[in-house]
Design a protein around this motif. Structure first.
Motif, PDB file in Angstrom:
ATOM      1  N   THR A  22       0.832  -1.196   0.000  1.00 63.56           N
ATOM      2  CA  THR A  22       0.000   0.000   0.000  1.00 63.56           C
ATOM      3  C   THR A  22       0.860   1.237   0.000  1.00 63.56           C
ATOM      4  O   THR A  22       1.771   1.373   0.806  1.00 63.56           O
ATOM      5  CB  THR A  22      -0.896   0.025   1.249  1.00 63.56           C
ATOM      6  OG1 THR A  22      -1.664  -1.175   1.259  1.00 63.56           O
ATOM      7  CG2 THR A  22      -1.816   1.233   1.219  1.00 63.56           C
ATOM      8  N   LEU A  23       0.616   2.122  -0.925  1.00 58.67           N
ATOM      9  CA  LEU A  23       1.432   3.315  -1.088  1.00 58.67           C
ATOM     10  C   LEU A  23       0.995   4.408  -0.128  1.00 58.67           C
ATOM     11  O   LEU A  23      -0.148   4.790  -0.071  1.00 58.67           O
ATOM     12  CB  LEU A  23       1.311   3.825  -2.530  1.00 58.67           C
ATOM     13  CG  LEU A  23       2.010   5.145  -2.827  1.00 58.67           C
ATOM     14  CD1 LEU A  23       3.509   5.007  -2.604  1.00 58.67           C
ATOM     15  CD2 LEU A  23       1.717   5.578  -4.245  1.00 58.67           C
ATOM     16  N   THR A  24       1.979   4.880   0.662  1.00 58.57           N
ATOM     17  CA  THR A  24       1.727   6.019   1.528  1.00 58.57           C
ATOM     18  C   THR A  24       2.769   7.046   1.179  1.00 58.57           C
ATOM     19  O   THR A  24       3.813   7.124   1.806  1.00 58.57           O
ATOM     20  CB  THR A  24       1.852   5.628   3.018  1.00 58.57           C
ATOM     21  OG1 THR A  24       1.030   4.504   3.245  1.00 58.57           O
ATOM     22  CG2 THR A  24       1.431   6.771   3.918  1.00 58.57           C
ATOM     23  N   THR A  53       8.628   5.789   1.197  1.00 56.61           N
ATOM     24  CA  THR A  53       8.172   5.158  -0.042  1.00 56.61           C
ATOM     25  C   THR A  53       9.332   5.024  -1.017  1.00 56.61           C
ATOM     26  O   THR A  53      10.070   5.978  -1.257  1.00 56.61           O
ATOM     27  CB  THR A  53       7.050   5.979  -0.694  1.00 56.61           C
ATOM     28  OG1 THR A  53       5.966   6.095   0.229  1.00 56.61           O
ATOM     29  CG2 THR A  53       6.554   5.315  -1.967  1.00 56.61           C
ATOM     30  N   LEU A  54       9.474   3.834  -1.573  1.00 52.21           N
ATOM     31  CA  LEU A  54      10.508   3.545  -2.563  1.00 52.21           C
ATOM     32  C   LEU A  54       9.855   3.282  -3.911  1.00 52.21           C
ATOM     33  O   LEU A  54       8.778   2.691  -3.986  1.00 52.21           O
ATOM     34  CB  LEU A  54      11.319   2.324  -2.142  1.00 52.21           C
ATOM     35  CG  LEU A  54      11.976   2.372  -0.757  1.00 52.21           C
ATOM     36  CD1 LEU A  54      12.634   1.040  -0.435  1.00 52.21           C
ATOM     37  CD2 LEU A  54      12.979   3.516  -0.682  1.00 52.21           C
ATOM     38  N   THR A  71      12.408  -8.775  -9.171  1.00 52.34           N
ATOM     39  CA  THR A  71      13.048  -7.617  -8.542  1.00 52.34           C
ATOM     40  C   THR A  71      12.078  -6.829  -7.676  1.00 52.34           C
ATOM     41  O   THR A  71      12.500  -6.124  -6.761  1.00 52.34           O
ATOM     42  CB  THR A  71      13.668  -6.671  -9.596  1.00 52.34           C
ATOM     43  OG1 THR A  71      12.645  -6.138 -10.443  1.00 52.34           O
ATOM     44  CG2 THR A  71      14.708  -7.372 -10.443  1.00 52.34           C
ATOM     45  N   VAL A  72      10.796  -6.952  -7.972  1.00 55.38           N
ATOM     46  CA  VAL A  72       9.779  -6.318  -7.135  1.00 55.38           C
ATOM     47  C   VAL A  72       9.365  -7.257  -6.002  1.00 55.38           C
ATOM     48  O   VAL A  72       9.243  -6.845  -4.843  1.00 55.38           O
ATOM     49  CB  VAL A  72       8.545  -5.920  -7.966  1.00 55.38           C
ATOM     50  CG1 VAL A  72       7.483  -5.287  -7.064  1.00 55.38           C
ATOM     51  CG2 VAL A  72       8.928  -4.957  -9.076  1.00 55.38           C
ATOM     52  N   ALA A  73       9.183  -8.528  -6.316  1.00 54.70           N
ATOM     53  CA  ALA A  73       8.634  -9.475  -5.344  1.00 54.70           C
ATOM     54  C   ALA A  73       9.525  -9.628  -4.113  1.00 54.70           C
ATOM     55  O   ALA A  73       9.037  -9.638  -2.975  1.00 54.70           O
ATOM     56  CB  ALA A  73       8.412 -10.828  -6.000  1.00 54.70           C
ATOM     57  N   ILE A 100       6.208   0.348  -1.228  1.00 47.80           N
ATOM     58  CA  ILE A 100       6.789   0.182  -2.563  1.00 47.80           C
ATOM     59  C   ILE A 100       5.788   0.602  -3.629  1.00 47.80           C
ATOM     60  O   ILE A 100       4.621   0.211  -3.576  1.00 47.80           O
ATOM     61  CB  ILE A 100       7.186  -1.286  -2.829  1.00 47.80           C
ATOM     62  CG1 ILE A 100       8.112  -1.816  -1.728  1.00 47.80           C
ATOM     63  CG2 ILE A 100       7.807  -1.431  -4.210  1.00 47.80           C
ATOM     64  CD1 ILE A 100       9.483  -1.220  -1.701  1.00 47.80           C
ATOM     65  N   GLU A 101       6.256   1.376  -4.616  1.00 50.62           N
ATOM     66  CA  GLU A 101       5.460   1.633  -5.818  1.00 50.62           C
ATOM     67  C   GLU A 101       6.284   1.201  -7.019  1.00 50.62           C
ATOM     68  O   GLU A 101       7.385   1.700  -7.242  1.00 50.62           O
ATOM     69  CB  GLU A 101       5.077   3.106  -5.940  1.00 50.62           C
ATOM     70  CG  GLU A 101       4.161   3.347  -7.135  1.00 50.62           C
ATOM     71  CD  GLU A 101       3.604   4.750  -7.201  1.00 50.62           C
ATOM     72  OE1 GLU A 101       3.000   5.075  -8.246  1.00 50.62           O
ATOM     73  OE2 GLU A 101       3.771   5.516  -6.233  1.00 50.62           O
TER      74      GLU A 101
END
Length: 420
Positions: A22-24, A53-54, A71-73, A100-101
């Protein structure tokens, strides 16, 4: 065998909700991408007292989607686990969750640059994205904007050159490191060998070949009999493999980054009844995704290099780090099956390395983060193989510059000390 090498010269945007936490986010528009615009010590964009947030731009579709998704997982799973434990205590005394976004660039440089432009004002740092041309596409912009491009998945030495790239740091070994490791192993053989080289016609391929040649230079038992290249956009290397098969080489040094081409190269060689020993880069040597479908067991030896434990290896079946990783990958990374690509392990290590920097940064600023990131020495991140570690203090080197050479055993890899 521990191998550590010194410096060498060397279309729309798709949000990935399935793999993103979830993006904050905080921060404003494009101008807020510059940390230098803020008063000294004031928080940079993308960080509050409660969260940081990255951003990630990486291929999540197309030919490199397998490793790109990893690379995201991995990093998402790592911080998902840490968030569930209550977050990370930063060096300024605040405890924060890490969000993470991630955006899909399809391994296209233009899309990667557009993704960076979309993210830069809302994220604290960019990280983990795969690819040399895609990361190069926005490197200069990140420098101008003073946005960290930290622990990215490319072996291009420019990202580990602090003068050329003050806001960058690569994570994986530079191409020359891997090429040199192969060359040293082969040069140490007691037998004579003829080597054919097939390399990607870009910085990736050139770096591997440079490292390999430097290690075999002056070795009386090694003869390079033929060199060919291919383009990363090619759909077949059958012609090159056919030509190299006629060279009489008993070893092929295959500096290739494209998964389908690596598989087809292995298959074509067998069709021609050419069965040399293979040297493959760490990012295109997955047992499950490449070697098994490519029929690699037919060859006398397939060698690669590594610094990470492979979950599929029987040697690590009961390893505590591996079990923790696989559980978190499934629960927080939306990755239910054991990963076929090592990039999942690598990005898990990226998460652990970022945590080390977060714990040392004394101010919520990008400058403080980069200072902390460049002060990590001898960190044995979870999933690292023995005799490898994360060190970010050596000029010209990425976070990981130590590797071990391994040989395919039909299921996974065994570490080797000599060419067999």
């Amino acid at each position: 065998m521990n191998r550590h090498f010194g410096s060498r010269k060397a279309a729309g945007i798709a949000a990935v909700s399935a793999l993103a936490l979830t993006l904050t986010a905080c921060g404003g528009g494009a101008d807020s991408g510059r940390s230098g615009d803020a008063a000294e010590g004031a928080p940079s964009p993308g960080i509050t007292d409660d969260s940081v947030t990255l951003g990630i731009t990486t291929p999540l579709s197309g030919a490199t989607a397998g490793p790109g998704t990893c690379t995201v997982a991995g990093v998402t799973a790592y911080f998902g686990m840490k968030n569930a434990e209550g977050g990370i205590e930063f060096g300024d005394g605040k405890t924060r969750t890490v969000e993470i976004e991630a955006l899909d660039d399809t391994y296209d440089p233009q899309q990667a640059a557009a993704n960076y432009d979309s993210l830069k004002g809302d994220v604290f740092a960019m990280t983990a994205g795969l690819g040399t041309p895609t990361n190069r596409a926005w490197r200069e912009a990140a420098i101008a904007d003073e946005v960290p491009q930290a622990l990215i998945m490319t072996g291009d030495p420019i990202f580990s050159d602090t003068e050329e790239s003050p806001w960058q740091l690569g994570f994986v070994p530079i191409y020359q490191n891997e090429g040199e490791a192969f060359g040293e192993l082969l040069a140490g053989s007691s037998a004579d060998h003829k080597v054919a080289i097939l390399s990607q016609n870009d910085d990736f391929g050139e770096g591997y070949v440079e490292g390999f040649k430097s290690a075999v230079e002056g070795a009386d038992n090694i003869e390079i009999v033929q060199e060919l290249t291919y383009e990363a956009t090619d759909t077949s290397v059958d012609a090159q493999i056919t030509e190299l098969a006629n060279s009489g080489a008993d070893v092929i040094f295959n500096a290739m980054s494209v998964t389908p081409l690596t598989i087809s190269a292995l298959q074509k060689a067998q069709q021609l009844n050419w069965k040399p020993n293979w040297f493959l880069p760490s990012n295109t040597s997955s047992p499950g995704a490449i070697l098994q479908p490519g029929g690699a067991a037919a060859f006398p030896g397939v060698y690669s290099v590594s610094f990470a434990k492979a979950p599929a290896s029987p040697a690590f079946a009961q390893d505590e780090d591996v079990q923790t990783y696989l559980s978190a990958l499934k629960e927080y990374g939306n990755y239910p099956e054991p990963p076929a690509f090592p990039h999942c392990q690598w990005s898990w290590m990226v998460g652990a390395t970022l945590e080390q920097a977060f714990m040392e940064m004394e101010e919520p600023t990008r400058d403080s983060f980069m200072e902390a990131l460049r002060g990590i020495e001898g960190f044995e991140a979870p999933l690292m193989l023995p005799d490898t570690s994360v060190s970010t203090t050596e000029a010209g080197q990425p976070a990981v510059s130590t590797v071990v050479v391994q040989k395919y055993n039909g299921k996974g890899y065994d570490t080797v000390e000599s060419f067999e």
